[in-house]
Design a protein around this motif. Sequence first.
Motif, PDB file in Angstrom:
ATOM      1  N   ARG A   1       0.834  -1.203   0.000  1.00 22.53           N
ATOM      2  CA  ARG A   1       0.000   0.000   0.000  1.00 22.53           C
ATOM      3  C   ARG A   1       0.870   1.255   0.000  1.00 22.53           C
ATOM      4  O   ARG A   1       0.619   2.202  -0.757  1.00 22.53           O
ATOM      5  CB  ARG A   1      -0.899  -0.022   1.240  1.00 22.53           C
ATOM      6  N   GLU A   2       1.906   1.265   0.824  1.00 22.19           N
ATOM      7  CA  GLU A   2       2.810   2.418   0.911  1.00 22.19           C
ATOM      8  C   GLU A   2       3.508   2.677  -0.423  1.00 22.19           C
ATOM      9  O   GLU A   2       3.760   3.833  -0.791  1.00 22.19           O
ATOM     10  CB  GLU A   2       3.847   2.172   2.011  1.00 22.19           C
ATOM     11  N   PHE A   3       3.826   1.620  -1.157  1.00 20.42           N
ATOM     12  CA  PHE A   3       4.562   1.745  -2.415  1.00 20.42           C
ATOM     13  C   PHE A   3       3.649   2.003  -3.613  1.00 20.42           C
ATOM     14  O   PHE A   3       4.122   2.014  -4.754  1.00 20.42           O
ATOM     15  CB  PHE A   3       5.393   0.492  -2.673  1.00 20.42           C
ATOM     16  N   GLY A   4       2.362   2.191  -3.368  1.00 19.77           N
ATOM     17  CA  GLY A   4       1.462   2.613  -4.434  1.00 19.77           C
ATOM     18  C   GLY A   4       0.674   1.530  -5.127  1.00 19.77           C
ATOM     19  O   GLY A   4       0.154   1.754  -6.236  1.00 19.77           O
ATOM     20  N   ALA A   5       0.543   0.347  -4.541  1.00 17.14           N
ATOM     21  CA  ALA A   5      -0.261  -0.714  -5.170  1.00 17.14           C
ATOM     22  C   ALA A   5      -1.685  -0.232  -5.405  1.00 17.14           C
ATOM     23  O   ALA A   5      -2.273   0.476  -4.583  1.00 17.14           O
ATOM     24  CB  ALA A   5      -0.269  -1.958  -4.286  1.00 17.14           C
ATOM     25  N   GLY A   6      -2.223  -0.636  -6.545  1.00 19.74           N
ATOM     26  CA  GLY A   6      -3.596  -0.255  -6.840  1.00 19.74           C
ATOM     27  C   GLY A   6      -4.600  -1.086  -6.074  1.00 19.74           C
ATOM     28  O   GLY A   6      -5.680  -0.602  -5.716  1.00 19.74           O
ATOM     29  N   ARG A   7      -4.247  -2.339  -5.814  1.00 15.27           N
ATOM     30  CA  ARG A   7      -5.129  -3.227  -5.048  1.00 15.27           C
ATOM     31  C   ARG A   7      -4.267  -4.271  -4.344  1.00 15.27           C
ATOM     32  O   ARG A   7      -3.381  -4.872  -4.964  1.00 15.27           O
ATOM     33  CB  ARG A   7      -6.153  -3.892  -5.949  1.00 15.27           C
ATOM     34  N   VAL A   8      -4.525  -4.470  -3.063  1.00 14.01           N
ATOM     35  CA  VAL A   8      -3.783  -5.443  -2.259  1.00 14.01           C
ATOM     36  C   VAL A   8      -4.749  -6.528  -1.812  1.00 14.01           C
ATOM     37  O   VAL A   8      -5.763  -6.244  -1.156  1.00 14.01           O
ATOM     38  CB  VAL A   8      -3.129  -4.787  -1.032  1.00 14.01           C
ATOM     39  N   ILE A   9      -4.444  -7.766  -2.177  1.00 14.68           N
ATOM     40  CA  ILE A   9      -5.280  -8.913  -1.834  1.00 14.68           C
ATOM     41  C   ILE A   9      -4.488  -9.814  -0.895  1.00 14.68           C
ATOM     42  O   ILE A   9      -3.390 -10.258  -1.227  1.00 14.68           O
ATOM     43  CB  ILE A   9      -5.681  -9.697  -3.093  1.00 14.68           C
ATOM     44  N   ALA A  10      -5.027 -10.055   0.279  1.00 17.01           N
ATOM     45  CA  ALA A  10      -4.364 -10.877   1.284  1.00 17.01           C
ATOM     46  C   ALA A  10      -4.972 -12.273   1.289  1.00 17.01           C
ATOM     47  O   ALA A  10      -6.184 -12.428   1.089  1.00 17.01           O
ATOM     48  CB  ALA A  10      -4.512 -10.241   2.661  1.00 17.01           C
ATOM     49  N   THR A  11      -4.143 -13.274   1.536  1.00 12.55           N
ATOM     50  CA  THR A  11      -4.674 -14.612   1.791  1.00 12.55           C
ATOM     51  C   THR A  11      -4.279 -15.020   3.204  1.00 12.55           C
ATOM     52  O   THR A  11      -3.198 -14.671   3.688  1.00 12.55           O
ATOM     53  CB  THR A  11      -4.155 -15.669   0.797  1.00 12.55           C
ATOM     54  N   ALA A  12      -5.167 -15.736   3.871  1.00 11.86           N
ATOM     55  CA  ALA A  12      -4.913 -16.215   5.230  1.00 11.86           C
ATOM     56  C   ALA A  12      -5.839 -17.392   5.497  1.00 11.86           C
ATOM     57  O   ALA A  12      -6.851 -17.586   4.807  1.00 11.86           O
ATOM     58  CB  ALA A  12      -5.129 -15.105   6.252  1.00 11.86           C
ATOM     59  N   SER A  13      -5.532 -18.153   6.542  1.00 10.99           N
ATOM     60  CA  SER A  13      -6.190 -19.442   6.752  1.00 10.99           C
ATOM     61  C   SER A  13      -7.419 -19.393   7.643  1.00 10.99           C
ATOM     62  O   SER A  13      -8.099 -20.404   7.798  1.00 10.99           O
ATOM     63  CB  SER A  13      -5.184 -20.434   7.341  1.00 10.99           C
ATOM     64  N   SER A  14      -7.719 -18.254   8.261  1.00 11.81           N
ATOM     65  CA  SER A  14      -8.879 -18.186   9.162  1.00 11.81           C
ATOM     66  C   SER A  14      -9.567 -16.838   9.036  1.00 11.81           C
ATOM     67  O   SER A  14      -8.977 -15.861   8.561  1.00 11.81           O
ATOM     68  CB  SER A  14      -8.441 -18.406  10.617  1.00 11.81           C
ATOM     69  N   ASP A  15     -10.822 -16.790   9.484  1.00 17.08           N
ATOM     70  CA  ASP A  15     -11.575 -15.532   9.456  1.00 17.08           C
ATOM     71  C   ASP A  15     -10.872 -14.464  10.285  1.00 17.08           C
ATOM     72  O   ASP A  15     -10.820 -13.293   9.889  1.00 17.08           O
ATOM     73  CB  ASP A  15     -12.987 -15.757  10.011  1.00 17.08           C
ATOM     74  N   GLU A  16     -10.323 -14.860  11.445  1.00 20.09           N
ATOM     75  CA  GLU A  16      -9.641 -13.903  12.312  1.00 20.09           C
ATOM     76  C   GLU A  16      -8.427 -13.302  11.620  1.00 20.09           C
ATOM     77  O   GLU A  16      -8.208 -12.082  11.659  1.00 20.09           O
ATOM     78  CB  GLU A  16      -9.207 -14.579  13.614  1.00 20.09           C
ATOM     79  N   LYS A  17      -7.636 -14.140  10.962  1.00 18.47           N
ATOM     80  CA  LYS A  17      -6.451 -13.650  10.273  1.00 18.47           C
ATOM     81  C   LYS A  17      -6.821 -12.789   9.074  1.00 18.47           C
ATOM     82  O   LYS A  17      -6.145 -11.787   8.778  1.00 18.47           O
ATOM     83  CB  LYS A  17      -5.570 -14.817   9.849  1.00 18.47           C
ATOM     84  N   ARG A  18      -7.879 -13.149   8.384  1.00 17.76           N
ATOM     85  CA  ARG A  18      -8.313 -12.335   7.234  1.00 17.76           C
ATOM     86  C   ARG A  18      -8.821 -10.976   7.694  1.00 17.76           C
ATOM     87  O   ARG A  18      -8.552  -9.953   7.047  1.00 17.76           O
ATOM     88  CB  ARG A  18      -9.363 -13.090   6.425  1.00 17.76           C
ATOM     89  N   ALA A  19      -9.516 -10.950   8.813  1.00 16.91           N
ATOM     90  CA  ALA A  19      -9.982  -9.670   9.355  1.00 16.91           C
ATOM     91  C   ALA A  19      -8.793  -8.794   9.740  1.00 16.91           C
ATOM     92  O   ALA A  19      -8.810  -7.564   9.532  1.00 16.91           O
ATOM     93  CB  ALA A  19     -10.890  -9.912  10.567  1.00 16.91           C
ATOM     94  N   PHE A  20      -7.764  -9.405  10.294  1.00 15.94           N
ATOM     95  CA  PHE A  20      -6.576  -8.659  10.671  1.00 15.94           C
ATOM     96  C   PHE A  20      -5.895  -8.065   9.442  1.00 15.94           C
ATOM     97  O   PHE A  20      -5.442  -6.917   9.451  1.00 15.94           O
ATOM     98  CB  PHE A  20      -5.606  -9.571  11.424  1.00 15.94           C
TER      99      PHE A  20
END
Length: 320
Positions: A156-175
Amino acid sequence: MRAMRFERFGGPEVLTEVDVPDPVAGPGETLVEVEAAGVNFGDIKQIAGEHTDGPYAPKGPLPRIPGLEVVGRTAGGRRVLGYVLQGGYAPKTVVADRDLVALPEGVSAGQALALLVQGLTAWHLLRSVARIRPGESVVVHAAAGGTGSLAVQLAREFGAGRVIATASSDEKRAFALELGADAAIDGDAEGYKERVLDSNHGRSVDIILDAIGGPVFDSALDALGYLGRLVTYGASSRQAASAIVPSRLAVDSITVAGFWLIPLIAQNGAGGPALEELLDLTARRRLRPLVGAEYDLGRARDAHAELLSRRTKGKLVLLP
């Protein structure tokens, strides 16, 4: 002084508390009184005997004091962050001058320790290897982890147009969403391409940072668009990816690259503009390194066991 040392290779149980002589700095080195030491998977690999060969392995016979990164003060009172191949699990250690950097006000020991290995890795993944350009889409695997959580923020700091995260649980995805990701999805290999494209408004993505490997790596290749880059820097799945057919890369001019930080530090030292930028971003509250539990030095075994359990969140710290 007391220190945590291992005399044979194995798991956390081989770490024992011992009394050892104070270290003495040689030419081009500085003695550092340790305020806090970071705990890394690299430490676990070292005591398991997985880093015994090659130019980046600790030198000398056993017994050995592990520990790659420390925050402390020099004899002149300067507060510093330092990288060492070994010796961090002690109240004092010796650091090569090129691997020392001054800490700015407002950066805690835990935050600084989170930046040295994980932060530099995230920075180089995006800047040096993927060569991110403004507006590009970035997928970060294991986005709630030490490196992943910083990569989400730096993208995000470097100017990405869209950042998509992957994670293994709802809690981690919310984070991950709290950290600034635009979308957070399940990172499982099955259905991976469809979830990634759906999260990117139906379009293929430009950059994928992969620390998982195996079937996830295979699926990630299918989600890249023209001139896309997939950077692998780990294989936490402990599964092998399929062999890559060169013609598959040529069709969409795809790049597959790898990255490991330690050879870069061995060549150039830990200090320099990248680490200084990370520390400055943290001091200005534009970057949020995740700090986890603190342990007394004598509980290093417990810290290693917790890290191996993968239940931890944030940088684990030992206090001498």
